[in-house]
Design a protein around this motif. Structure first.
Motif, PDB file in Angstrom:
ATOM      1  N   PRO A 119       8.563   5.627  -2.491  1.00 21.93           N
ATOM      2  CA  PRO A 119       7.326   5.200  -3.434  1.00 21.93           C
ATOM      3  C   PRO A 119       7.664   5.899  -4.899  1.00 21.93           C
ATOM      4  N   ASP A 120       7.108   5.382  -5.883  1.00 19.62           N
ATOM      5  CA  ASP A 120       7.446   6.124  -7.066  1.00 19.62           C
ATOM      6  C   ASP A 120       6.511   7.534  -7.147  1.00 19.62           C
ATOM      7  N   ARG A 121       7.136   8.735  -7.190  1.00 18.80           N
ATOM      8  CA  ARG A 121       6.681  10.045  -6.973  1.00 18.80           C
ATOM      9  C   ARG A 121       5.223  10.044  -8.109  1.00 18.80           C
ATOM     10  N   ARG A 122       5.440   9.841  -9.250  1.00 18.11           N
ATOM     11  CA  ARG A 122       4.579   9.921 -10.377  1.00 18.11           C
ATOM     12  C   ARG A 122       3.255   9.270  -9.724  1.00 18.11           C
ATOM     13  N   VAL A 123       3.322   8.204  -9.384  1.00 18.19           N
ATOM     14  CA  VAL A 123       2.122   7.341  -9.089  1.00 18.19           C
ATOM     15  C   VAL A 123       1.569   7.950  -7.550  1.00 18.19           C
ATOM     16  N   VAL A 124       2.210   8.307  -6.942  1.00 21.78           N
ATOM     17  CA  VAL A 124       1.607   9.256  -5.701  1.00 21.78           C
ATOM     18  C   VAL A 124       0.851  10.421  -6.187  1.00 21.78           C
ATOM     19  N   ARG A 125       1.555  11.299  -7.058  1.00 20.13           N
ATOM     20  CA  ARG A 125       1.002  12.504  -7.568  1.00 20.13           C
ATOM     21  C   ARG A 125      -0.119  12.297  -8.372  1.00 20.13           C
ATOM     22  N   GLU A 126      -0.065  11.465  -9.322  1.00 21.14           N
ATOM     23  CA  GLU A 126      -1.293  11.398 -10.588  1.00 21.14           C
ATOM     24  C   GLU A 126      -2.187  10.263  -9.975  1.00 21.14           C
ATOM     25  N   VAL A 127      -1.999   9.307  -9.174  1.00 22.06           N
ATOM     26  CA  VAL A 127      -2.821   8.335  -8.949  1.00 22.06           C
ATOM     27  C   VAL A 127      -3.308   8.307  -7.394  1.00 22.06           C
ATOM     28  N   ILE A 128      -2.553   8.261  -6.703  1.00 23.49           N
ATOM     29  CA  ILE A 128      -2.829   8.027  -5.156  1.00 23.49           C
ATOM     30  C   ILE A 128      -3.446   9.220  -4.318  1.00 23.49           C
ATOM     31  N   GLU A 129      -2.886  10.331  -4.550  1.00 25.35           N
ATOM     32  CA  GLU A 129      -3.242  11.699  -4.085  1.00 25.35           C
ATOM     33  C   GLU A 129      -4.673  11.861  -4.141  1.00 25.35           C
ATOM     34  N   PRO A 130      -5.181  11.876  -5.858  1.00 19.08           N
ATOM     35  CA  PRO A 130      -6.459  12.030  -6.166  1.00 19.08           C
ATOM     36  C   PRO A 130      -7.327  10.883  -5.763  1.00 19.08           C
ATOM     37  N   ALA A 186       0.934  -1.278   0.109  1.00 17.60           N
ATOM     38  CA  ALA A 186      -0.068   0.145  -0.103  1.00 17.60           C
ATOM     39  C   ALA A 186       0.973   1.239  -0.012  1.00 17.60           C
ATOM     40  N   TYR A 187       0.121   2.326  -0.667  1.00 16.86           N
ATOM     41  CA  TYR A 187       0.965   3.563  -0.433  1.00 16.86           C
ATOM     42  C   TYR A 187       0.216   4.306   0.704  1.00 16.86           C
ATOM     43  N   VAL A 188       1.291   4.804   1.394  1.00 16.80           N
ATOM     44  CA  VAL A 188       0.783   5.221   2.774  1.00 16.80           C
ATOM     45  C   VAL A 188       1.384   6.582   3.166  1.00 16.80           C
ATOM     46  N   LYS A 189       0.584   7.729   3.493  1.00 18.15           N
ATOM     47  CA  LYS A 189       1.223   8.934   3.754  1.00 18.15           C
ATOM     48  C   LYS A 189       1.328   8.537   5.323  1.00 18.15           C
ATOM     49  N   ASN A 190       2.538   9.170   5.946  1.00 16.81           N
ATOM     50  CA  ASN A 190       2.677   9.128   7.218  1.00 16.81           C
ATOM     51  C   ASN A 190       3.245  10.408   7.656  1.00 16.81           C
ATOM     52  N   MET A 191       2.813  10.883   9.010  1.00 24.05           N
ATOM     53  CA  MET A 191       3.280  12.034   9.798  1.00 24.05           C
ATOM     54  C   MET A 191       4.568  11.740  10.784  1.00 24.05           C
ATOM     55  N   ALA A 192       5.545  12.653  10.641  1.00 25.39           N
ATOM     56  CA  ALA A 192       6.720  12.564  11.441  1.00 25.39           C
ATOM     57  C   ALA A 192       6.158  13.559  12.577  1.00 25.39           C
ATOM     58  N   LYS A 193       7.256  13.239  13.874  1.00 29.15           N
ATOM     59  CA  LYS A 193       6.974  13.922  14.966  1.00 29.15           C
ATOM     60  C   LYS A 193       6.894  15.486  14.876  1.00 29.15           C
ATOM     61  N   SER A 194       7.603  15.720  13.913  1.00 28.05           N
ATOM     62  CA  SER A 194       7.650  17.515  13.442  1.00 28.05           C
ATOM     63  C   SER A 194       6.275  17.907  12.877  1.00 28.05           C
ATOM     64  N   GLY A 195       5.433  16.895  12.676  1.00 31.73           N
ATOM     65  CA  GLY A 195       4.087  17.367  11.704  1.00 31.73           C
ATOM     66  C   GLY A 195       4.421  17.191  10.172  1.00 31.73           C
ATOM     67  N   ALA A 196       5.603  16.844   9.930  1.00 36.95           N
ATOM     68  CA  ALA A 196       6.004  16.769   8.305  1.00 36.95           C
ATOM     69  C   ALA A 196       5.349  15.459   7.795  1.00 36.95           C
ATOM     70  N   TYR A 197       5.311  15.444   6.488  1.00 33.40           N
ATOM     71  CA  TYR A 197       4.770  14.183   5.997  1.00 33.40           C
ATOM     72  C   TYR A 197       5.894  13.407   5.128  1.00 33.40           C
TER      73      TYR A 197
END
Ligand SMILES: Cc1cc2nc3c(=O)[nH]c(=O)nc-3n(C[C@H](O)[C@H](O)[C@H](O)COP(=O)(O)O)c2cc1C
Length: 172
Positions: free
Chosen positions: A117-128, A79-90
């Motif tokens: 992850p493949d940044r293109r996949v994250v931007r074009e497919v996963i984020e939407p 799975a593609y997962v967006k995580n959050m660091a202790k600072s709040g950064a992703y």
């Protein structure tokens, strides 16, 4: 934990692997140094915490439902997962999660390896896609109905494009 998400991104190297192990409830029993470095938590801070300690609010709940349904059934999941660091950064990861068994074949916990992850996949497919799923979950209905609806939407998308979730993920 009351960490607030920021628009800052943390990146890691293609040859680095973020590793963690959990018990059957998803509490962290092992974290490698890369996990500590990227998340900003020390390994001691991560130990025994629920894995949701790095949960990002941009992640739809139905993705975690799918993950848990699969691993509790003894399957692996990617799975593609967006995580959050202790600072709040992703930070985005491509995760592989597997069940772990003892010598008797009893499931005793879970193990996850994550790579860049493949940044293109994250931007074009996963984020939407995740944006749509989040919208469904946040809609007028209650939290439970929202999750049922987003989970159904995710399964419909999988069915319309591939024969299984893993096949879809690897076709991206
Ligand atoms: C081995 C393993 C690794 C996990 N890794 C993550 C992760 O990197 N980020 C995350 O948000 N949730 C991860 N989870 C899922 C969490 O346990 C949890 O279901 C998720 O953060 C949603 O939190 P919530 O159920 O409290 O809403 C992982 C679970 C397991 C079993």
């Amino acid at each position: 934990m009351s960490v607030r998400p920021t628009s800052e991104e943390v990146t890691f190297q293609v040859d680095e692997i973020i590793v963690s192990k959990t018990d059957l409830k998803g509490r962290i029993t092992y974290a490698n140094q890369v996990f500590a470095k990227v998340s900003g938590y020390s390994r001691a801070e991560l130990m025994t915490q629920p894995h949701s300690i790095i949960r990002h609010p941009d992640m739809p709940r139905c993705v975690f439902k799918l993950l848990w349904d699969r691993i509790q059934d003894g399957h692996e999941v990617f799975a593609y997962v967006k995580n959050m660091a202790k600072s709040g950064a992703y930070y985005w990861v491509f995760a592989h999660v597997t069940p772990s068994y003892d010598a008797d074949g009893t499931m005793v916990g879970y193990h996850s390896n994550r790579r860049v992850p493949d940044r293109r996949v994250v931007r074009e497919v996963i984020e939407p896609l995740y944006g749509e799923l989040l919208k469904i979950e946040a809609s007028d209905k209650g939290a439970k109905e929202g999750l049922v609806a987003s989970y159904a939407a995710l399964n419909n998308i999988v069915k319309s494009k591939a024969s299984s979730y893993d096949e879809l993920i690897f076709s991206l």
